[in-house]
Motif scaffolding. Structure first.
Motif, PDB file in Angstrom:
ATOM      1  N   VAL A 134      45.443  40.439  51.152  1.00  0.00           N
ATOM      2  CA  VAL A 134      45.227  41.530  50.187  1.00  0.00           C
ATOM      3  C   VAL A 134      46.105  42.719  50.527  1.00  0.00           C
ATOM      4  N   LEU A 135      46.233  43.026  51.822  1.00  0.00           N
ATOM      5  CA  LEU A 135      47.093  44.130  52.248  1.00  0.00           C
ATOM      6  C   LEU A 135      48.547  43.857  51.870  1.00  0.00           C
ATOM      7  N   GLN A 136      49.011  42.636  52.069  1.00  0.00           N
ATOM      8  CA  GLN A 136      50.392  42.286  51.732  1.00  0.00           C
ATOM      9  C   GLN A 136      50.633  42.416  50.230  1.00  0.00           C
ATOM     10  N   ARG A 137      49.635  42.075  49.448  1.00  0.00           N
ATOM     11  CA  ARG A 137      49.766  42.219  47.998  1.00  0.00           C
ATOM     12  C   ARG A 137      49.883  43.697  47.612  1.00  0.00           C
ATOM     13  N   LEU A 174      42.574  42.226  61.162  1.00  0.00           N
ATOM     14  CA  LEU A 174      42.312  41.793  59.801  1.00  0.00           C
ATOM     15  C   LEU A 174      42.250  40.266  59.744  1.00  0.00           C
ATOM     16  N   ASP A 175      41.226  39.778  59.074  1.00  0.00           N
ATOM     17  CA  ASP A 175      41.107  38.346  58.831  1.00  0.00           C
ATOM     18  C   ASP A 175      42.200  37.936  57.848  1.00  0.00           C
ATOM     19  N   PRO A 176      42.462  36.642  57.716  1.00  0.00           N
ATOM     20  CA  PRO A 176      43.542  36.197  56.815  1.00  0.00           C
ATOM     21  C   PRO A 176      43.391  36.693  55.374  1.00  0.00           C
ATOM     22  N   ALA A 177      42.166  36.728  54.865  1.00  0.00           N
ATOM     23  CA  ALA A 177      41.965  37.187  53.489  1.00  0.00           C
ATOM     24  C   ALA A 177      42.327  38.660  53.352  1.00  0.00           C
ATOM     25  N   SER A 178      41.879  39.494  54.297  1.00  0.00           N
ATOM     26  CA  SER A 178      42.182  40.929  54.249  1.00  0.00           C
ATOM     27  C   SER A 178      43.673  41.172  54.411  1.00  0.00           C
ATOM     28  N   LEU A 209      42.495  46.191  47.766  1.00  0.00           N
ATOM     29  CA  LEU A 209      42.605  46.654  49.148  1.00  0.00           C
ATOM     30  C   LEU A 209      41.438  47.542  49.534  1.00  0.00           C
ATOM     31  N   PHE A 210      41.135  48.527  48.707  1.00  0.00           N
ATOM     32  CA  PHE A 210      40.016  49.422  48.991  1.00  0.00           C
ATOM     33  C   PHE A 210      38.717  48.623  49.079  1.00  0.00           C
ATOM     34  N   GLY A 211      38.539  47.716  48.126  1.00  0.00           N
ATOM     35  CA  GLY A 211      37.308  46.937  48.090  1.00  0.00           C
ATOM     36  C   GLY A 211      37.133  46.053  49.301  1.00  0.00           C
ATOM     37  N   PHE A 263      34.191  39.296  46.788  1.00  0.00           N
ATOM     38  CA  PHE A 263      35.188  38.680  47.664  1.00  0.00           C
ATOM     39  C   PHE A 263      36.115  37.769  46.864  1.00  0.00           C
ATOM     40  N   ARG A 264      35.536  36.965  45.993  1.00  0.00           N
ATOM     41  CA  ARG A 264      36.353  36.083  45.151  1.00  0.00           C
ATOM     42  C   ARG A 264      37.240  36.900  44.208  1.00  0.00           C
ATOM     43  N   ARG A 265      36.709  37.983  43.688  1.00  0.00           N
ATOM     44  CA  ARG A 265      37.491  38.823  42.772  1.00  0.00           C
ATOM     45  C   ARG A 265      38.720  39.389  43.464  1.00  0.00           C
ATOM     46  N   TRP A 266      38.550  39.861  44.688  1.00  0.00           N
ATOM     47  CA  TRP A 266      39.636  40.556  45.369  1.00  0.00           C
ATOM     48  C   TRP A 266      40.594  39.627  46.111  1.00  0.00           C
ATOM     49  N   THR A 267      40.159  38.414  46.393  1.00  0.00           N
ATOM     50  CA  THR A 267      41.043  37.498  47.124  1.00  0.00           C
ATOM     51  C   THR A 267      41.616  36.397  46.238  1.00  0.00           C
ATOM     52  N   GLY A 268      41.031  36.187  45.058  1.00  0.00           N
ATOM     53  CA  GLY A 268      41.513  35.094  44.238  1.00  0.00           C
ATOM     54  C   GLY A 268      41.818  35.451  42.803  1.00  0.00           C
ATOM     55  N   ASN A 269      41.644  36.716  42.440  1.00  0.00           N
ATOM     56  CA  ASN A 269      41.871  37.139  41.062  1.00  0.00           C
ATOM     57  C   ASN A 269      43.046  38.100  41.025  1.00  0.00           C
ATOM     58  N   ASP A 270      44.175  37.623  40.552  1.00  0.00           N
ATOM     59  CA  ASP A 270      45.370  38.459  40.515  1.00  0.00           C
ATOM     60  C   ASP A 270      45.271  39.572  39.474  1.00  0.00           C
TER      61      ASP A 270
END
Length: 205
Positions: free
Chosen positions: A108-111, A101-105, A60-62, A45-52
């Motif tokens: 990630v989608l917007q990215r 989608l929760d804010p984190a998801s 997104l897939f993750g 979760f930290r990797r996909w939401t906080g690691n650019d």
């Protein structure tokens, strides 16, 4: 073990008939696949939401697999028209209702969408690769199968973690209805083991 013992005993003429002959061992029920620990889930979760540095497609897939139990096919088929910015929901596969989608998801989608805008493409799908930017087809199964290689965990393991959690804390029929799955398909995720940390008496400590 019993089959070997009685087989040996019959060869030594200690018994006349092997009582285990013709018997078949029934496979134990319950899910026996690999799932992520809570620490591994937090790490991803930290990797996909906080690691650019994680590729937008991986993130997104993750995140869709980890938090929403999305399959490879659902992510591959996701199109721009499946996204509702007003309600921050997406339509995934055969699911009967849009998935909130929760804010984190959503972030990630917007990215991933921002990454897509860097391609000069008319492809309607959210996930556009080099091989599909000039057409309108979805990313290949092979592409998605390697999208999570850098995180170190296979897609099936990540998705199974979410499905095992849902099926074992809710009615499997409700999970099947929500995920657009056959009721029989969700039953394979029933587990014989429950993480002690999920037991009510453990949570109160």
């Amino acid at each position: 073990m019993l089959r070997q013992f009685f087989g040996f005993a019959r060869q030594q003429h200690l018994i006349l008939i092997d009582p285990t002959r013709g018997l078949t061992a029934k496979e134990p029920g319950g899910f026996r696949g690999r799932t992520l620990t809570l620490d591994q889930q937090r790490e991803l979760f930290r990797r996909w939401t906080g690691n650019d540095h994680a590729h937008p497609h991986e993130a997104l897939f993750g995140i869709l697999a980890l938090l929403h139990g999305a399959s490879s096919a659902e992510v591959r088929m996701l199109q721009i028209t499946d996204i509702d910015p007003r309600t921050q929901t997406v339509r995934l596969g055969k699911r009967p209702h849009p998935v909130p989608l929760d804010p984190a998801s959503w972030t990630v989608l917007q990215r991933c969408l921002a990454h897509r805008e860097g391609w000069p493409t008319d492809n309607p799908h959210v996930m556009v690769a080099k091989g599909t930017k000039s057409g309108r087809t979805q990313a290949s199964t092979a592409y998605l199968s390697h999208a999570l290689d850098d995180c170190g965990y296979p897609p099936r393991m990540i998705r199974s973690t979410r499905l095992v959690d849902r099926v074992n804390t809710m009615d499997p029929k409700l999970v099947a209805a929500a995920f657009g799955m056959d009721p029989e398909a969700t039953l394979i995720y029933l587990a014989d083991h429950i993480d002690p940390g999920r037991l009510p008496d453990q949570q109160r400590n």
